[in-house]
Write a protein that holds these residues in place. Structure first.
Motif, mmCIF file in Angstrom:
data_model
loop_
_atom_site.group_PDB
_atom_site.id
_atom_site.type_symbol
_atom_site.label_atom_id
_atom_site.label_comp_id
_atom_site.label_asym_id
_atom_site.label_seq_id
_atom_site.Cartn_x
_atom_site.Cartn_y
_atom_site.Cartn_z
ATOM 1 N N UNK A 75 29.934 49.952 -22.681
ATOM 2 C CA UNK A 75 29.197 50.091 -21.420
ATOM 3 C C UNK A 75 30.136 50.474 -20.284
ATOM 4 N N UNK A 76 31.313 49.824 -20.268
ATOM 5 C CA UNK A 76 32.297 50.130 -19.233
ATOM 6 C C UNK A 76 32.750 51.582 -19.352
ATOM 7 N N UNK A 77 33.000 52.029 -20.574
ATOM 8 C CA UNK A 77 33.430 53.412 -20.803
ATOM 9 C C UNK A 77 32.362 54.391 -20.320
ATOM 10 N N UNK A 78 31.108 54.107 -20.616
ATOM 11 C CA UNK A 78 30.006 54.967 -20.181
ATOM 12 C C UNK A 78 29.920 55.003 -18.653
ATOM 13 N N UNK A 79 30.047 53.852 -18.009
ATOM 14 C CA UNK A 79 30.002 53.796 -16.540
ATOM 15 C C UNK A 79 31.171 54.572 -15.924
ATOM 16 N N UNK A 80 32.322 54.429 -16.511
ATOM 17 C CA UNK A 80 33.506 55.120 -15.994
ATOM 18 C C UNK A 80 33.342 56.629 -16.127
ATOM 19 N N UNK A 81 32.789 57.072 -17.248
ATOM 20 C CA UNK A 81 32.543 58.502 -17.456
ATOM 21 C C UNK A 81 31.559 59.021 -16.417
ATOM 22 N N UNK A 82 30.502 58.253 -16.182
ATOM 23 C CA UNK A 82 29.518 58.669 -15.173
ATOM 24 C C UNK A 82 30.143 58.732 -13.780
ATOM 25 N N UNK A 83 31.012 57.784 -13.476
ATOM 26 C CA UNK A 83 31.682 57.777 -12.175
ATOM 27 C C UNK A 83 32.546 59.022 -12.008
ATOM 28 N N UNK A 84 33.253 59.412 -13.061
ATOM 29 C CA UNK A 84 34.094 60.612 -13.014
ATOM 30 C C UNK A 84 33.233 61.847 -12.782
ATOM 31 N N UNK A 85 32.142 61.947 -13.516
ATOM 32 C CA UNK A 85 31.276 63.127 -13.433
ATOM 33 C C UNK A 85 30.583 63.215 -12.072
ATOM 34 N N UNK A 86 30.173 62.075 -11.535
ATOM 35 C CA UNK A 86 29.395 62.078 -10.297
ATOM 36 C C UNK A 86 30.249 62.053 -9.022
ATOM 37 N N UNK A 87 31.558 61.815 -9.175
ATOM 38 C CA UNK A 87 32.427 61.813 -7.993
ATOM 39 C C UNK A 87 32.530 63.238 -7.433
ATOM 40 N N UNK A 88 32.659 63.350 -6.100
ATOM 41 C CA UNK A 88 32.749 64.677 -5.466
ATOM 42 C C UNK A 88 33.967 65.414 -6.018
ATOM 43 N N UNK A 89 33.725 66.694 -6.353
ATOM 44 C CA UNK A 89 34.765 67.525 -6.949
ATOM 45 C C UNK A 89 34.662 68.919 -6.348
ATOM 46 N N UNK A 90 35.837 69.465 -6.004
ATOM 47 C CA UNK A 90 35.836 70.855 -5.527
ATOM 48 C C UNK A 90 35.444 71.770 -6.677
ATOM 49 N N UNK A 91 34.766 72.849 -6.357
ATOM 50 C CA UNK A 91 34.216 73.750 -7.360
ATOM 51 C C UNK A 91 35.290 74.343 -8.278
ATOM 52 N N UNK A 92 36.448 74.699 -7.736
ATOM 53 C CA UNK A 92 37.491 75.343 -8.532
ATOM 54 C C UNK A 92 38.571 74.371 -9.012
#
Length: 144
Positions: free
Chosen positions: A82-99
Protein backbone atom coordinates in the motif's frame (compact mmCIF):
# COMPACT_ATOMS: atom_id res chain seq x y z
CA UNK A 1 26.89 -42.83 14.62
CA UNK A 2 26.24 -45.62 17.16
CA UNK A 3 23.45 -43.55 18.72
CA UNK A 4 21.80 -43.14 15.32
CA UNK A 5 22.21 -46.87 14.56
CA UNK A 6 20.70 -47.72 17.95
CA UNK A 7 17.76 -45.40 17.26
CA UNK A 8 17.30 -46.99 13.85
CA UNK A 9 17.43 -50.46 15.43
CA UNK A 10 14.89 -49.46 18.07
CA UNK A 11 12.54 -48.07 15.43
CA UNK A 12 12.95 -51.21 13.33
CA UNK A 13 12.25 -53.51 16.27
CA UNK A 14 9.13 -51.57 17.31
CA UNK A 15 7.73 -51.81 13.77
CA UNK A 16 8.85 -55.43 13.44
CA UNK A 17 7.11 -56.51 16.66
CA UNK A 18 4.02 -54.49 15.75
CA UNK A 19 3.71 -55.99 12.26
CA UNK A 20 5.05 -59.50 12.87
CA UNK A 21 4.57 -60.35 16.56
CA UNK A 22 5.04 -64.09 16.04
CA UNK A 23 8.49 -63.71 14.42
CA UNK A 24 11.66 -63.87 16.45
CA UNK A 25 14.08 -60.99 16.97
CA UNK A 26 16.98 -63.09 18.25
CA UNK A 27 20.48 -61.70 17.81
CA UNK A 28 23.74 -63.47 17.08
CA UNK A 29 27.13 -62.85 18.77
CA UNK A 30 28.00 -60.01 16.34
CA UNK A 31 24.93 -57.98 17.29
CA UNK A 32 23.15 -58.74 14.02
CA UNK A 33 19.89 -60.58 13.76
CA UNK A 34 20.10 -64.37 13.94
CA UNK A 35 17.74 -65.05 11.05
CA UNK A 36 18.71 -64.00 7.52
CA UNK A 37 15.23 -62.65 6.66
CA UNK A 38 15.23 -60.43 9.77
CA UNK A 39 18.77 -59.16 9.08
CA UNK A 40 17.87 -58.43 5.44
CA UNK A 41 14.73 -56.58 6.52
CA UNK A 42 16.79 -54.52 8.98
CA UNK A 43 19.42 -53.62 6.37
CA UNK A 44 16.67 -52.52 3.97
CA UNK A 45 15.00 -50.50 6.75
CA UNK A 46 18.33 -48.89 7.64
CA UNK A 47 18.97 -47.96 4.00
CA UNK A 48 15.50 -46.48 3.69
CA UNK A 49 16.04 -44.42 6.85
CA UNK A 50 19.19 -42.93 5.30
CA UNK A 51 17.25 -42.08 2.14
CA UNK A 52 14.44 -40.54 4.21
CA UNK A 53 16.97 -38.39 6.11
CA UNK A 54 18.52 -37.21 2.81
CA UNK A 55 15.08 -36.33 1.44
CA UNK A 56 14.24 -34.43 4.65
CA UNK A 57 17.47 -32.43 4.28
CA UNK A 58 16.70 -31.66 0.63
CA UNK A 59 13.18 -30.59 1.58
CA UNK A 60 14.52 -28.33 4.33
CA UNK A 61 16.92 -26.72 1.84
CA UNK A 62 14.13 -26.28 -0.72
CA UNK A 63 11.93 -24.62 1.88
CA UNK A 64 14.71 -22.35 3.13
CA UNK A 65 14.58 -18.68 2.22
CA UNK A 66 17.03 -17.98 -0.63
CA UNK A 67 19.91 -15.64 0.09
CA UNK A 68 18.92 -12.02 -0.37
CA UNK A 69 15.26 -12.64 0.50
CA UNK A 70 13.47 -12.01 3.78
CA UNK A 71 10.23 -13.49 5.06
CA UNK A 72 7.81 -10.91 6.41
CA UNK A 73 4.33 -11.35 7.86
CA UNK A 74 1.51 -11.02 5.32
CA UNK A 75 0.09 -7.92 7.05
CA UNK A 76 3.47 -6.19 6.89
CA UNK A 77 3.85 -7.09 3.20
CA UNK A 78 0.37 -5.75 2.39
CA UNK A 79 1.13 -2.56 4.31
CA UNK A 80 4.38 -2.16 2.35
CA UNK A 81 2.51 -2.72 -0.92
CA UNK A 82 0.00 0.00 0.00
CA UNK A 83 2.84 2.36 0.88
CA UNK A 84 4.57 1.59 -2.43
CA UNK A 85 1.35 2.29 -4.35
CA UNK A 86 0.82 5.59 -2.50
CA UNK A 87 4.40 6.65 -3.12
CA UNK A 88 4.06 5.87 -6.84
CA UNK A 89 0.88 7.92 -7.02
CA UNK A 90 2.59 10.80 -5.23
CA UNK A 91 5.44 10.75 -7.76
CA UNK A 92 3.05 10.67 -10.72
CA UNK A 93 0.74 13.38 -9.37
CA UNK A 94 3.46 15.78 -8.19
CA UNK A 95 3.92 18.87 -10.41
CA UNK A 96 6.45 18.16 -13.15
CA UNK A 97 7.82 20.32 -15.92
CA UNK A 98 6.81 19.03 -19.34
CA UNK A 99 10.38 18.45 -20.60
CA UNK A 100 11.83 17.23 -17.28
CA UNK A 101 13.22 13.68 -17.32
CA UNK A 102 11.36 11.30 -15.05
CA UNK A 103 14.40 10.47 -12.91
CA UNK A 104 15.09 14.21 -12.42
CA UNK A 105 11.47 14.74 -11.37
CA UNK A 106 11.72 11.93 -8.80
CA UNK A 107 15.09 13.27 -7.58
CA UNK A 108 13.57 16.74 -7.12
CA UNK A 109 11.18 15.22 -4.57
CA UNK A 110 14.06 14.91 -2.14
CA UNK A 111 16.18 11.86 -3.01
CA UNK A 112 19.46 11.38 -4.86
CA UNK A 113 19.68 10.75 -8.59
CA UNK A 114 20.82 7.11 -8.24
CA UNK A 115 17.91 6.26 -5.97
CA UNK A 116 15.57 8.21 -8.25
CA UNK A 117 16.53 6.01 -11.21
CA UNK A 118 16.08 2.86 -9.07
CA UNK A 119 12.62 4.04 -7.94
CA UNK A 120 11.57 4.76 -11.52
CA UNK A 121 12.59 1.25 -12.53
CA UNK A 122 10.88 -0.28 -9.48
CA UNK A 123 7.66 1.51 -10.43
CA UNK A 124 8.02 0.59 -14.14
CA UNK A 125 8.57 4.22 -15.09
CA UNK A 126 11.11 4.93 -17.84
CA UNK A 127 13.71 7.10 -16.07
CA UNK A 128 14.92 8.63 -19.35
CA UNK A 129 11.49 9.59 -20.69
CA UNK A 130 9.70 12.86 -20.07
CA UNK A 131 6.07 11.75 -20.21
CA UNK A 132 5.31 9.65 -17.15
CA UNK A 133 1.55 9.63 -17.62
CA UNK A 134 1.62 7.94 -21.06
CA UNK A 135 3.64 5.05 -19.67
CA UNK A 136 1.29 4.60 -16.71
CA UNK A 137 -1.78 4.68 -18.97
CA UNK A 138 -0.21 2.08 -21.29
CA UNK A 139 0.37 -0.21 -18.30
CA UNK A 140 -3.18 0.22 -17.06
CA UNK A 141 -4.58 -0.60 -20.53
CA UNK A 142 -2.45 -3.74 -20.74
CA UNK A 143 -3.96 -4.92 -17.43
CA UNK A 144 -7.54 -4.41 -18.66
Amino acid sequence: MDIQKNQTQESFEKLYVKNAPAWSLERDEDGGYKYHATQSAFLLFEQQQVEIDLLKNELAKAQAVPEGFVLVPKEQFESLSKFKDLYKRAIINAKKRKNQLNWAHVASLGIGSGLAVELCKAFNIDPGATNMQMMIEAQEQSHD
